[in-house]
Design a protein around this motif. Structure first.
Motif, PDB file in Angstrom:
ATOM      1  N   ALA A  55      -8.587  13.272   4.135  1.00 44.83           N
ATOM      2  CA  ALA A  55      -7.107  13.099   2.902  1.00 44.83           C
ATOM      3  C   ALA A  55      -7.664  14.095   0.926  1.00 44.83           C
ATOM      4  N   SER A  56      -8.740  13.819   0.961  1.00 43.82           N
ATOM      5  CA  SER A  56      -8.831  14.843  -0.249  1.00 43.82           C
ATOM      6  C   SER A  56      -8.717  15.919  -0.069  1.00 43.82           C
ATOM      7  N   ALA A  57      -9.239  17.189   0.989  1.00 45.37           N
ATOM      8  CA  ALA A  57      -8.563  18.281   1.134  1.00 45.37           C
ATOM      9  C   ALA A  57      -6.773  18.073   1.637  1.00 45.37           C
ATOM     10  N   ALA A  58      -6.066  17.153   1.850  1.00 43.86           N
ATOM     11  CA  ALA A  58      -4.769  17.408   1.764  1.00 43.86           C
ATOM     12  C   ALA A  58      -3.928  17.352   1.177  1.00 43.86           C
ATOM     13  N   ARG A  59      -4.866  16.774   0.011  1.00 42.32           N
ATOM     14  CA  ARG A  59      -3.283  16.453  -1.574  1.00 42.32           C
ATOM     15  C   ARG A  59      -4.153  17.729  -2.200  1.00 42.32           C
ATOM     16  N   ALA A  60      -5.221  18.338  -2.199  1.00 41.64           N
ATOM     17  CA  ALA A  60      -5.412  19.129  -2.879  1.00 41.64           C
ATOM     18  C   ALA A  60      -4.396  19.880  -2.440  1.00 41.64           C
ATOM     19  N   ALA A  61      -4.208  20.031  -1.281  1.00 46.79           N
ATOM     20  CA  ALA A  61      -3.225  21.527  -1.008  1.00 46.79           C
ATOM     21  C   ALA A  61      -1.799  21.585  -0.783  1.00 46.79           C
ATOM     22  N   GLY A  62      -1.905  20.199  -1.819  1.00 49.15           N
ATOM     23  CA  GLY A  62       0.000  19.307  -2.139  1.00 49.15           C
ATOM     24  C   GLY A  62       0.321  18.605  -0.308  1.00 49.15           C
ATOM     25  N   ALA A  63      -0.389  18.832  -0.025  1.00 53.96           N
ATOM     26  CA  ALA A  63      -0.040  17.600   1.162  1.00 53.96           C
ATOM     27  C   ALA A  63       0.518  15.923   0.979  1.00 53.96           C
ATOM     28  N   ARG A  64       1.072  15.285   1.646  1.00 56.88           N
ATOM     29  CA  ARG A  64       1.150  14.410   1.005  1.00 56.88           C
ATOM     30  C   ARG A  64       0.294  13.735   2.296  1.00 56.88           C
ATOM     31  N   VAL A  65       0.036  12.502   2.113  1.00 58.60           N
ATOM     32  CA  VAL A  65      -0.993  11.340   3.117  1.00 58.60           C
ATOM     33  C   VAL A  65      -0.607   9.850   3.013  1.00 58.60           C
ATOM     34  N   ILE A  66      -0.829   9.866   4.653  1.00 58.40           N
ATOM     35  CA  ILE A  66      -0.308   8.693   4.509  1.00 58.40           C
ATOM     36  C   ILE A  66      -1.329   7.559   5.158  1.00 58.40           C
ATOM     37  N   ALA A  67      -2.035   6.668   4.414  1.00 60.36           N
ATOM     38  CA  ALA A  67      -3.403   6.290   4.438  1.00 60.36           C
ATOM     39  C   ALA A  67      -2.890   4.946   5.366  1.00 60.36           C
ATOM     40  N   ILE A  68      -3.624   4.688   6.512  1.00 59.44           N
ATOM     41  CA  ILE A  68      -3.837   3.323   7.751  1.00 59.44           C
ATOM     42  C   ILE A  68      -4.960   2.917   7.537  1.00 59.44           C
ATOM     43  N   THR A  69      -5.206   1.305   6.758  1.00 58.51           N
ATOM     44  CA  THR A  69      -6.298   1.122   6.882  1.00 58.51           C
ATOM     45  C   THR A  69      -5.855  -1.256   6.597  1.00 58.51           C
ATOM     46  N   CYS A  70      -7.038  -1.456   6.453  1.00 63.56           N
ATOM     47  CA  CYS A  70      -6.803  -2.804   6.284  1.00 63.56           C
ATOM     48  C   CYS A  70      -7.563  -2.672   4.395  1.00 63.56           C
ATOM     49  N   HIS A  71      -7.488  -2.647   3.949  1.00 61.94           N
ATOM     50  CA  HIS A  71      -8.141  -2.634   3.161  1.00 61.94           C
ATOM     51  C   HIS A  71      -7.417  -1.497   1.291  1.00 61.94           C
ATOM     52  N   GLY A  72      -6.402  -1.911   0.955  1.00 67.38           N
ATOM     53  CA  GLY A  72      -5.738  -1.345  -0.314  1.00 67.38           C
ATOM     54  C   GLY A  72      -6.103  -0.708  -1.684  1.00 67.38           C
ATOM     55  N   ASP A  73      -7.230  -1.646  -1.128  1.00 64.97           N
ATOM     56  CA  ASP A  73      -8.330  -0.670  -2.162  1.00 64.97           C
ATOM     57  C   ASP A  73      -9.310  -0.071  -2.450  1.00 64.97           C
ATOM     58  N   SER A  74      -9.239   0.672  -0.265  1.00 65.62           N
ATOM     59  CA  SER A  74     -10.379   1.570  -0.559  1.00 65.62           C
ATOM     60  C   SER A  74     -10.096   2.763  -1.118  1.00 65.62           C
ATOM     61  N   ALA A  75     -11.276   3.380  -0.794  1.00 68.17           N
ATOM     62  CA  ALA A  75     -11.517   5.043  -0.967  1.00 68.17           C
ATOM     63  C   ALA A  75     -10.288   5.928  -0.527  1.00 68.17           C
ATOM     64  N   LEU A  76     -10.099   5.881   0.034  1.00 64.96           N
ATOM     65  CA  LEU A  76      -9.149   5.941   1.025  1.00 64.96           C
ATOM     66  C   LEU A  76      -7.454   6.100   0.554  1.00 64.96           C
ATOM     67  N   ALA A  77      -7.621   4.595   0.677  1.00 63.83           N
ATOM     68  CA  ALA A  77      -5.971   4.857  -0.013  1.00 63.83           C
ATOM     69  C   ALA A  77      -6.102   5.211  -1.756  1.00 63.83           C
ATOM     70  N   ASP A  78      -7.183   4.480  -2.675  1.00 66.19           N
ATOM     71  CA  ASP A  78      -7.200   5.436  -3.732  1.00 66.19           C
ATOM     72  C   ASP A  78      -6.244   6.451  -3.540  1.00 66.19           C
ATOM     73  N   VAL A  79      -7.162   7.553  -2.756  1.00 70.19           N
ATOM     74  CA  VAL A  79      -6.490   9.057  -2.404  1.00 70.19           C
ATOM     75  C   VAL A  79      -4.844   9.265  -1.665  1.00 70.19           C
ATOM     76  N   ALA A  80      -4.740   8.478  -1.233  1.00 71.23           N
ATOM     77  CA  ALA A  80      -3.528   8.589  -0.796  1.00 71.23           C
ATOM     78  C   ALA A  80      -2.339   8.465  -1.545  1.00 71.23           C
ATOM     79  N   THR A  81      -1.480   9.056  -0.776  1.00 64.37           N
ATOM     80  CA  THR A  81      -0.184   8.839  -1.522  1.00 64.37           C
ATOM     81  C   THR A  81       0.611   7.876  -1.625  1.00 64.37           C
ATOM     82  N   ARG A  82       1.032   7.258  -0.286  1.00 60.46           N
ATOM     83  CA  ARG A  82       1.344   6.552   0.124  1.00 60.46           C
ATOM     84  C   ARG A  82       0.000   5.141   1.020  1.00 60.46           C
ATOM     85  N   THR A  83       0.330   4.247   1.066  1.00 61.36           N
ATOM     86  CA  THR A  83      -0.470   2.940   1.915  1.00 61.36           C
ATOM     87  C   THR A  83      -0.061   2.167   2.833  1.00 61.36           C
TER      88      THR A  83
END
Length: 337
Positions: free
Chosen positions: A99-127
């Motif tokens: 997710a961090s690499a994608a965001r650094a490249a300017g890509a949009r990141v959609i996270a799918i997770t059970c935890h909206g306060d997780s590390a993945l959700a923090d990096v993602a564009t939308r969750t």
């Protein structure tokens, strides 16, 4: 014997149709992609996009299925790309790095997770927050996987511009599919020999389901299981077959079933061979997704039946087999590095 895994498998019949409208609504709140769509994760979250390839074709939506490491380290990304990354916990290190690499490249990141306060959700564009709590993370994952399948499918359905009810029929009357799945794999589990290898083959999206199958047997105490693309198997890997082995070919498309049948027939004199299939032929996306669920139920039932037959305690490290604690410690170190 393994009541938790049994409960998780059965719970899919209830939860998938209940969650479908909520996942569809969440997916429709996401912005539409303007370039490539890539989807992936680690383990089951990598296998799910693979398994959905035929569904995507039916929706006329190209999808690149990747692992988190592939996205993080080896895939050139641009600001027109959309990257869908799944992690039940939201803390899978390599997926967060992707997710961090994608965001650094300017890509949009959609996270799918059970935890909206997780590390993945923090990096993602939308969750997309999965509206359920896993029953267990100790047994081979079943419910978590099919909900991941459905959530990714809904995101892709929305990106394809289809109605929010387009995939709903895929989750109807799943009890019938589950009952049929248990019957279909009964003979395979009875014939399975613990001293032998289990080889699972699949092609196209079925290769994703085959990868998932192998992973479930690996999680079931490290049972010796291999996975391969159906055609590639006959180009050298076939020489590993021994009389005590079990060869299972998965097929949910006409081409996969046709080739699978010929492979099963060719090697039937060398070991036990089986073909697990669904209906085939051109169909709408919901019908194809239902076939993915059907094959998935079959391999879940097979894993549970074999585990019960062998007396494995699936909630214990390495299912109660020797050196379980050491294996778990080594896995924890590797995942954290």
């Amino acid at each position: 014997m393994n009541a938790t895994m049994r409960r998780e498998i059965d719970e899919q019949v209830k939860l998938l149709p209940e969650l479908q409208p909520r996942l569809a609504e969440a997916a429709d709140g996401l912005p539409r992609a303007c370039g490539r769509i890539l989807a992936g994760g680690c383990g089951d979250s990598a296998f799910a996009p693979q398994a959905l390839q035929a569904v995507c074709r039916a929706m006329n939506l190209p999808l690149e299925a990747k692992t988190s490491m592939d996205i993080a380290c080896f895939t050139p990304l641009t600001d027109t790309d959309t990257v869908v990354l799944s992690s039940i916990s939201g803390g899978t290190k390599r997926t967060v790095e992707a997710a961090s690499a994608a965001r650094a490249a300017g890509a949009r990141v959609i996270a799918i997770t059970c935890h909206g306060d997780s590390a993945l959700a923090d990096v993602a564009t939308r969750t997309v927050v999965l509206p359920f709590t896993p029953l267990s993370r100790k047994t081979p994952h079943t419910l978590d996987y099919t909900i991941t399948l459905l959530s990714i499918a809904e995101v892709l359905r929305s990106q394809a511009g289809l109605a929010d009810t387009a995939l709903a029929p895929a989750t109807s009357d799943l009890g019938m599919l589950l009952r049929g799945a248990k019957e279909r794999v009964g003979r395979i589990s009875e014939d399975h020999r613990p001293e032998g290898k289990l080889i699972i083959l699949g092609a196209d999206g079925d290769l994703g389901t085959a990868n998932y199958t192998a992973a479930k047997f690996h999680e079931a105490g490290g049972l010796v299981t291999f996975c391969a693309e159906t055609e590639n198997f006959v180009h050298g890997m076939n020489f590993m077959l021994d009389p005590e082995d079990t060869l299972v070919v998965l097929g949910s498309t006409e081409a996969a079933v046709r080739r699978g049948r010929s492979v099963v027939n060719a090697f039937s004199s060398l070991c036990r061979t089986y073909l697990l299939t669904t209906e085939t032929g051109h169909a709408a996306p919901d019908v194809i997704l239902r076939r993915v669920f059907q094959l998935t139920f079959m391999v879940q039932e097979l894993c549970l039946a074999v585990s019960d037959k062998l007396g494995l305690s699936l909630e214990a490290p390495r299912a109660g087999r020797p050196r379980g604690a050491e294996h778990l410690e080594a896995q924890t170190r590797a995942m954290a590095s």
